[in-house]
Design an enzyme around this catalytic site. Structure first.
Site, PDB file in Angstrom:
ATOM      1  CG  ASN A 189      -1.180   8.406   9.215  1.00  0.00           C
ATOM      2  OD1 ASN A 189      -1.861   7.576   8.639  1.00  0.00           O
ATOM      3  ND2 ASN A 189       0.047   8.161   9.638  1.00  0.00           N
ATOM      4  CB  THR A 194      -1.083  -2.748  10.403  1.00  0.00           C
ATOM      5  OG1 THR A 194      -1.946  -1.750  10.928  1.00  0.00           O
ATOM      6  CG2 THR A 194       0.332  -2.470  10.842  1.00  0.00           C
ATOM      7  CE  LYS A 245       0.272  -3.318   3.448  1.00  0.00           C
ATOM      8  NZ  LYS A 245      -0.817  -2.526   4.112  1.00  0.00           N
ATOM      9  CB  THR A 268      -0.959  -0.009   1.203  1.00  0.00           C
ATOM     10  OG1 THR A 268      -0.214  -0.154   2.402  1.00  0.00           O
ATOM     11  CG2 THR A 268      -1.951  -1.140   1.080  1.00  0.00           C
ATOM     12  CD  GLU A 310       1.126   5.102   7.612  1.00  0.00           C
ATOM     13  OE1 GLU A 310       0.306   4.502   6.914  1.00  0.00           O
ATOM     14  OE2 GLU A 310       0.818   5.831   8.564  1.00  0.00           O
TER      15      GLU A 310
END
Lengths: 407, 407
Positions: A402, A194, A183, A157, A280
């Site tokens: 985010n 997640t 992932k 992703t 992230e």
């Protein structure tokens, strides 16, 4: 009993490298341009083990895959999409997950009860099934290394890198390969599941033994990482073991059991650390090692509390040797400790010894904290428990990724 | 029994407003320029109650103050400094905390066993006692409102605003005042104790009853907020009740008990919300209300999990009506839920009803999320439990404040 562990890391191999596995990954249209549909197939029905999110809200594909793992107890293929998590999608979501299972089974000419389903992407949006149907037709799995890479790419992703790792070991004199892909990254755009992990091996092992091994390994690998503490609705790790290496069935009584278990643990640990490193917005992998806790479980709990603390994460991002935040996190972890026996080291430099601050060189610590991997060591001296956890720093980019996906 | 609650909010009053309380706050040199030493005094020894951090690593002043609360069971004064937490400072730290207690007692001419001590600031640095000694000489407490403000200012660290609230109620026909002040914000520079709270009242109530009331109120106020999930080593809330209002001793059997309890709860709730609203880098107060949980405790646990989720916090910062993150947090809270019965509203707009997504206007939601207070409502329909939690959004400034203090 083997006295040494036989293990070789194979850096150019991937999930199609164990005997009898094939894969494919294509773009079907759930994402704008990138690959978003993939399939992983074993030549024969494989023993299977799975671990799944503990979130009480679980995505539809998990129900389907759990049936394969817990009822069929064999798996021959798993179909995976990115771009839509098929979570919180009600009855239609479940119908769609079963349809994905059926489409893959028909394409491969196998029973649908042998096909797992995994999804990652937006929560709360109904799957677009037209692209999926067309995509399944494009999936032509083979054992080329490129096809393994296609699979690994199609499940991503917001991950910035593919996550692959492969080990070879020897069991009954035969080469056995264990390979995995995953992932991770976090939950974004707006809600990415997640973690998904897929591990293939040609080892011969019954599902029951495989499940015990995976559950045990998961505690000190996949369950010992944290990016932001948010447990997703879609977390899934699947191991398929198709037995084509031809070894005698594995169990802890087998003389080469440690070889297999170690390969599975190393694959899982590599993938887990890759996910933490690629969290992230992350710029650094943080490893926390705890020694002298009352048990291994407590050691891991403390390590995970420290590596999950937003204040520790921001301090590492800012190259600040802020041991006060580390000791505070140890203190609120809920584990048994004695504040007067705590020793804390960052990158080998002692910050606190037996609860008392030690003078240290700020300059030297800044150099240590500038590295891409930061190691924090905590000694408690209240028992013999030992464990690790892995995470990443908390950065402006985490907030940016985010906070702004829709703007 | 009173059938209605008698309550008046007094916006211009503060902690010196209940009868018999005086305060002072000065700059002594622990911080560069700002006030950093303060004292709060009762004319007579007051009943006392306290709640303290659950962190297993506790700062030296907490040991001293706990002796006053649990052994003396009366408190006449509390001395507070900011700029140094006196935490993880070993034996010297404890000696310094006792010396602060003694200095204050000598200055006031009272027994040191009646003096509490609280500190907030850097962890792991030995207190500079010379400035403290000189500062104590400058502390001349009186009952002017300005002196109450001096106290409230001197306890701040990176708080951007003072936190004060005062209520008046009627007990036995007499006016009773309950007032509080607090500091919060987070842990920075490098480690600020997250929360200190001081509540004064002229109510007549024994320490034992006061402790029960404070502990009960704390669960749904101070313990229901989160800024970053990091529990500090110094958290302390103290209530002093000196009885000078002249009411009959309060207990739950007293006909006006609800008036007192409500005043204490409102003071605590106001302070708790002020702390959440002024969290490090925060631009918004987030309130999460949970209804229909199996118990009030579970409702609060779910509310706190949602308001503590980094993904929910960043979504609110980014004005993103990201209900998937809310339902995921409800799911991993560990509470009993039924995914098919969950309803979620943001600012009154329904996002999910009985587990199924509802179409909503993105534009309307962005307007709702742009407000300075964002209310999230979660209905579970598995019981009658109800509760609130408060927090703030996660912003670039949080990362900036916590990553860069030394650079």
């Amino acid at each position: 009993m083997t006295s040494t562990i036989e293990m070789k890391k194979l850096s150019s191999k991937n999930i199609v490298s164990p005997k009898g596995f094939t894969a494919a990954g294509v773009h079907c249209g759930l994402k704008h341009k990138k690959k978003d549909l993939a399939i992983l197939v074993s030549e024969v029905p494989a023993s299977v083990a799975g671990v799944f999110t503990t979130n009480a809200v679980q995505a539809a594909p998990l129900k389907v895959t759990k049936e394969v793992v817990y009822e069929t107890k064999k798996m021959q293929a798993v179909i995976v999409n990115s771009g839509n998590a098929n979570a919180c999608t009600g009855k239609q979501g479940l119908l769609d997950a079963y349809e994905m299972q059926l489409l893959a089974a028909q394409k491969l000419g196998i029973a649908s009860s042998l096909v797992g389903v995994a999804s990652t992407g937006v929560i709360g949006e109904i799957m677009k099934m037209e692209p999926v149907k067309k995509g399944v037709e494009l999936l032509n799995p083979d054992s080329k290394l490129e096809s393994g890479i296609d699979f690994s790419q199609a499940i991503l992703t917001t991950d910035t890198v593919m996550k692959n790792t492969t080990y070879a070991t020897i069991i009954d004199g035969k080469e056995v390969i264990v390979s995995g892909t995953a992932k991770g990254s976090g939950m974004i755009e707006p809600n990415m599941a997640t973690m998904l992990g897929f591990i293939t091996t040609d080892a011969n092992i019954e599902s029951e033994e495989l499940q015990k091994a995976l559950s045990s390994v998961t505690d000190c690998t996949f369950n010992s990482i944290t990016v932001d503490g948010d447990t997703s609705t879609n977390d899934t790790v699947i191991v398929m073991a198709n037995g084509l290496a031809g070894n005698d069935p594995l169990s802890p009584a087998h003389p080469d059991w440690e070889n297999f278990y170690t390969a599975l643990r190393l694959v899982s640990e590599d993938l887990a650390k890759s996910i933490a490193r690629d969290g992230e917005g992350a710029t650094k992998l943080i490893e926390v090692e705890v020694d002298g806790a009352v048990s291994d479980e407590e050691a891991r709990k403390i390590a995970k509390t420290v590596v999950g603390s937003p204040l520790v994460k921001t301090a590492v991002f800012g190259c600040d040797a802020n041991w006060g935040r580390i000791i505070a996190a140890v203190g609120y972890s809920g584990a048994v400790i004695d504040p007067d026996k705590i020793t804390i080291k960052i990158g080998g430099a002692t910050m606190v010894e037996n609860g008392e601050p030690i003078q240290f060189s700020e300059e030297a610590l800044i150099e240590i904290l500038k590295q891409h991997e930061v190691k924090i060591f905590v000694s408690l001296e209240v028992g013999k428990g030992h464990g690790f956890a892995w995470g990443c720093d908390l950065t402006y980019d985490y907030v940016q990724i985010n906070a702004s996906y829709r703007s």
